[in-house]
Scaffold this motif. Structure first.
Motif, PDB file in Angstrom:
ATOM      1  N   MET A  78       0.853  -1.182   0.000  1.00 51.32           N
ATOM      2  CA  MET A  78       0.000   0.000   0.000  1.00 51.32           C
ATOM      3  C   MET A  78       0.889   1.232   0.000  1.00 51.32           C
ATOM      4  SD  MET A  78      -2.884  -1.235   2.760  1.00 51.32           S
ATOM      5  CE  MET A  78      -4.052   0.040   2.324  1.00 51.32           C
ATOM      6  N   GLU A  79       1.377   1.607  -1.198  1.00 50.86           N
ATOM      7  CA  GLU A  79       2.271   2.760  -1.271  1.00 50.86           C
ATOM      8  C   GLU A  79       1.556   4.029  -0.831  1.00 50.86           C
ATOM      9  OE1 GLU A  79       4.089   3.061  -5.049  1.00 50.86           O
ATOM     10  OE2 GLU A  79       5.060   1.098  -4.946  1.00 50.86           O
ATOM     11  N   THR A  80       0.364   4.236  -1.339  1.00 56.38           N
ATOM     12  CA  THR A  80      -0.444   5.385  -0.950  1.00 56.38           C
ATOM     13  C   THR A  80      -1.787   4.871  -0.456  1.00 56.38           C
ATOM     14  OG1 THR A  80       0.612   6.788  -2.603  1.00 56.38           O
ATOM     15  CG2 THR A  80      -1.473   7.553  -1.682  1.00 56.38           C
ATOM     16  N   GLY A 132       2.385   9.480   1.903  1.00 53.54           N
ATOM     17  CA  GLY A 132       1.767   8.174   1.682  1.00 53.54           C
ATOM     18  C   GLY A 132       0.299   8.118   2.006  1.00 53.54           C
ATOM     19  N   ARG A 182      -3.605   9.985   1.145  1.00 48.88           N
ATOM     20  CA  ARG A 182      -4.313  10.911   0.262  1.00 48.88           C
ATOM     21  C   ARG A 182      -5.802  10.888   0.596  1.00 48.88           C
ATOM     22  NH1 ARG A 182      -7.004   8.059  -3.720  1.00 48.88           N
ATOM     23  NH2 ARG A 182      -6.396   5.857  -3.857  1.00 48.88           N
ATOM     24  N   ASP A 220      -9.520   3.124   1.124  1.00 47.66           N
ATOM     25  CA  ASP A 220      -8.964   1.990   1.870  1.00 47.66           C
ATOM     26  C   ASP A 220      -9.392   2.008   3.332  1.00 47.66           C
ATOM     27  OD1 ASP A 220      -7.305   0.994  -0.313  1.00 47.66           O
ATOM     28  OD2 ASP A 220      -6.091   2.795   0.011  1.00 47.66           O
ATOM     29  N   ARG A 266       1.136   3.132   8.945  1.00 49.67           N
ATOM     30  CA  ARG A 266       2.180   2.168   9.317  1.00 49.67           C
ATOM     31  C   ARG A 266       1.571   0.814   9.635  1.00 49.67           C
ATOM     32  NH1 ARG A 266       4.410  -0.240  13.551  1.00 49.67           N
ATOM     33  NH2 ARG A 266       2.849   0.601  14.975  1.00 49.67           N
ATOM     34  N   ARG A 278       0.254  -1.005   6.463  1.00 49.01           N
ATOM     35  CA  ARG A 278       1.342  -1.526   5.632  1.00 49.01           C
ATOM     36  C   ARG A 278       1.983  -2.763   6.253  1.00 49.01           C
ATOM     37  NH1 ARG A 278       1.978   4.208   5.181  1.00 49.01           N
ATOM     38  NH2 ARG A 278       1.412   4.888   3.078  1.00 49.01           N
TER      39      ARG A 278
END
Length: 336
Positions: free
Chosen positions: A1-3, A27, A29, A67, A299, A302
């Motif tokens: 999950m980069e962003t 990271g 948006r 997300d 964090r 991810r």
């Protein structure tokens, strides 16, 4: 999950503060906003450059670009809103307090587990760099043994009776809105309370307007905490230890904490302050501090976690049990 794509559910004052800090977090948006009124969602989306504005919460949680959902509605609506998000497969960051009482909070935690989704109460104080470093250094013994903590948070609420701050049906309560912060800072710095006693002043509709709490913590440490919807407090937190004194001028949004050591002076009753030690945190404060809780959610997601070690479910439930007990002592009960 980069962003990580965030959906903001509701468009009240706290949602605006959250959106401003969200823009500062790498990271993360703002993917969408949802409101019960399409025009409110559209205005919010335009102000914060959200790609999508939804005129219902159902549409928001169904948005594939989202997300995790940030729930910013009044306390009494949190459980239903979280259930909606979980059933749509979304992770949840829910404003504090998580629910009106511990039974509903336990149900929310159960739902998160049943749907295998992340859940965290938006207690940004526990994610704040200054508070985290102060807690670590206090527990290490660097500043001595804490013996007494005092924290206060209050401001005058001038609002119509139907406003969430004064309406019992929406969970209006000085304890739930303001008192949760002194209770949390005491928990973070002293550990779980062994005993809490409250007194307060209630409105003619039965909600607590002013509350004072006395607590006993591990090792005999004591705490005094106040919350108010009728007056302006100092927003200070002070901790007396057997070696000196720690102060945070505004523990609600601290920029630093200062430890002043004391040593015996030339007379039998004289003590003299030593050089102050400033605690500023090892990480930057992101915006007003909401950014740090946003970063913590990122964090955790991810790393595949379902709860945060900084704001674990058990801590949230412990504090809600405390508030349930204190409301019972005050004689405050919500409709239903």
């Amino acid at each position: 999950m980069e962003t990580i794509g965030w959906g903001i559910l509701a468009t009240g004052k706290i949602a605006h503060a959250f959106a401003r800090d969200l823009a500062l977090v790498p990271g993360a948006r703002l993917a969408a906003v949802g409101s019960r009124r399409a025009e409110s969602a559209t205005a919010f989306a335009e102000e914060y450059a959200a790609p999508a504005a939804h005129g219902s919460y159902e549409e928001l949680v169904s948005d594939p670009a989202v997300d995790v959902v940030y729930i910013a509605t009044p306390h009494a609506l949190h459980l239903d809103n979280a259930r909606l998000a979980f059933e749509a497969g979304k992770h949840v960051l829910c404003e504090k307090p998580l629910t009106l009482d511990v039974a509903d909070a336990e149900e929310m935690v159960r739902l998160a587990g049943a749907h295998d989704r992340f859940l965290m109460e938006a207690m940004w104080t526990a994610c704040h760099p200054v508070v985290r470093e102060l807690g670590e250094r206090l527990r290490s013994g660097e500043f001595g043994m804490p013996r007494h903590l005092h924290a206060e948070l209050g401001f005058r609420v001038d609002a119509p009776p139907e406003d969430r701050m004064l309406n019992p049906a929406l969970g209006a309560s000085a304890l739930l809105d303001m008192g949760i912060y002194p209770l949390t800072i005491a928990h973070l710095l002293l550990g779980p309370a062994e005993r809490l006693t409250a007194t307060g002043d209630l409105s003619d509709r039965g909600i607590d307007l002013d509350v004072a709490v006395a607590g006993r913590y591990a090792g005999g440490a004591l705490a005094t905490m106040t919350a108010s919807m009728t007056s302006y407090s100092s927003r200070r937190c002070e901790i007396a230890t057997d070696r000196g004194r720690i102060t945070m001028d505004d523990f609600h949004h601290p920029t630093s904490a200062v430890f002043t050591p004391y040593a015996p002076g030339p007379g039998s009753w004289v003590v003299e302050p030593g050089a102050p030690v400033e605690v500023t945190g090892t990480e930057p404060v992101l915006g007003q501090g909401y950014g740090n809780e946003i970063a913590e959610v990122g964090r955790c997601l991810r790393e595949g976690l379902r709860e945060s070690p900084l704001v674990p479910h058990q801590q949230t439930l412990t504090l809600l049990r405390q508030m349930d007990e204190l409301r019972a002592q005050l004689g405050v009960a919500f409709p239903g």
